[in-house]
Design a protein around this motif. Structure first.
Motif, short mmCIF file in Angstrom:
data_model
loop_
_atom_site.label_atom_id
_atom_site.label_comp_id
_atom_site.label_asym_id
_atom_site.label_seq_id
_atom_site.Cartn_x
_atom_site.Cartn_y
_atom_site.Cartn_z
N LYS A 1 69.50 50.78 71.90
CA LYS A 1 70.72 50.43 72.62
C LYS A 1 70.62 48.98 73.05
CE LYS A 1 71.89 54.98 74.21
NZ LYS A 1 72.40 55.80 75.28
N TYR A 2 71.69 48.26 72.81
CA TYR A 2 71.74 46.84 73.13
C TYR A 2 72.88 46.57 74.09
CZ TYR A 2 68.67 46.39 69.11
OH TYR A 2 67.61 46.51 68.25
N SER B 1 74.68 43.85 74.07
CA SER B 1 75.76 43.27 73.27
C SER B 1 75.33 43.20 71.81
CB SER B 1 76.12 41.87 73.77
OG SER B 1 75.21 40.92 73.28
N VAL B 2 76.28 42.95 70.96
CA VAL B 2 75.98 42.81 69.54
C VAL B 2 75.03 41.64 69.29
CG1 VAL B 2 77.99 41.38 69.00
CG2 VAL B 2 76.98 42.81 67.23
N PHE B 3 75.13 40.61 70.12
CA PHE B 3 74.26 39.45 69.95
C PHE B 3 72.80 39.80 70.21
CE2 PHE B 3 78.41 37.57 71.23
CZ PHE B 3 78.73 37.06 69.98
N ASP B 4 72.57 40.72 71.12
CA ASP B 4 71.19 41.17 71.36
C ASP B 4 70.64 41.90 70.13
OD1 ASP B 4 71.04 40.25 74.07
OD2 ASP B 4 72.26 41.97 74.66
N ALA B 5 71.52 42.58 69.42
CA ALA B 5 71.11 43.35 68.25
C ALA B 5 70.84 42.47 67.03
CB ALA B 5 72.17 44.40 67.91
N ILE B 6 71.55 41.36 66.91
CA ILE B 6 71.46 40.58 65.66
C ILE B 6 70.57 39.35 65.75
CG2 ILE B 6 73.71 41.38 64.87
CD1 ILE B 6 74.82 38.58 65.63
N THR B 7 70.02 39.08 66.93
CA THR B 7 69.18 37.89 67.08
C THR B 7 67.72 38.28 67.25
OG1 THR B 7 69.58 37.84 69.46
CG2 THR B 7 71.02 36.49 68.08
N ASP B 8 66.86 37.29 67.09
CA ASP B 8 65.43 37.53 67.19
C ASP B 8 64.87 37.36 68.60
OD1 ASP B 8 65.22 38.04 64.45
OD2 ASP B 8 64.96 35.91 63.99
N SER B 9 65.66 36.75 69.49
CA SER B 9 65.14 36.50 70.83
C SER B 9 66.27 36.57 71.86
CB SER B 9 64.48 35.12 70.90
OG SER B 9 65.46 34.11 70.83
N PRO B 10 65.92 36.86 73.11
CA PRO B 10 66.93 36.86 74.17
C PRO B 10 67.57 35.49 74.35
CG PRO B 10 64.89 37.88 74.95
CD PRO B 10 64.61 37.28 73.59
N GLU B 11 66.81 34.42 74.11
CA GLU B 11 67.35 33.06 74.26
C GLU B 11 68.43 32.79 73.22
OE1 GLU B 11 63.29 33.46 75.80
OE2 GLU B 11 64.04 33.75 73.78
N GLU B 12 68.19 33.21 72.01
CA GLU B 12 69.18 33.02 70.94
C GLU B 12 70.42 33.87 71.22
OE1 GLU B 12 69.47 33.28 66.06
OE2 GLU B 12 67.63 33.91 67.05
#
Length: 89
Positions: A4-5, A7-18
């Motif tokens: 569970k994420y 947001s979608v950005f958390d799911a598709i990126t490699d890091s929390p910063e990205e």
């Protein structure tokens, strides 16, 4: 097990910063699009107001995050007369 994420950005990126960077860019793009929606301006007029090319306006209006930096989006908002602030939590 299903991940569970937030947001979608958390799911598709490699890091929390990205993911954070993408979330911020998406928010700024939504702000710009919201300001432009009711103007009735053509993409060429928008390009002139923002100081970019018409293809860049097309990328902006279609939400192509990867094509824009935070800096460029802040500049565009400023050119539209917005005051952009920053809050760190």
């Amino acid at each position: 097990m299903i991940d569970k994420y937030e947001s979608v950005f958390d799911a598709i990126t490699d890091s929390p910063e990205e993911a954070l960077n993408m979330k911020l860019r998406a928010k700024l793009i939504r702000e710009i699009r919201g300001k432009l929606t009711d103007t009735g301006w053509t993409q060429i007029t928008i390009a002139q107001k923002l100081g970019v090319t018409q293809p860049r306006v097309s990328d902006l209006l279609t939400g192509k995050l990867s094509k824009f930096s935070l800096d460029s989006l802040v500049t565009m908002l400023a050119r539209l007369g917005s005051n952009v602030g920053l809050r760190v939590a």
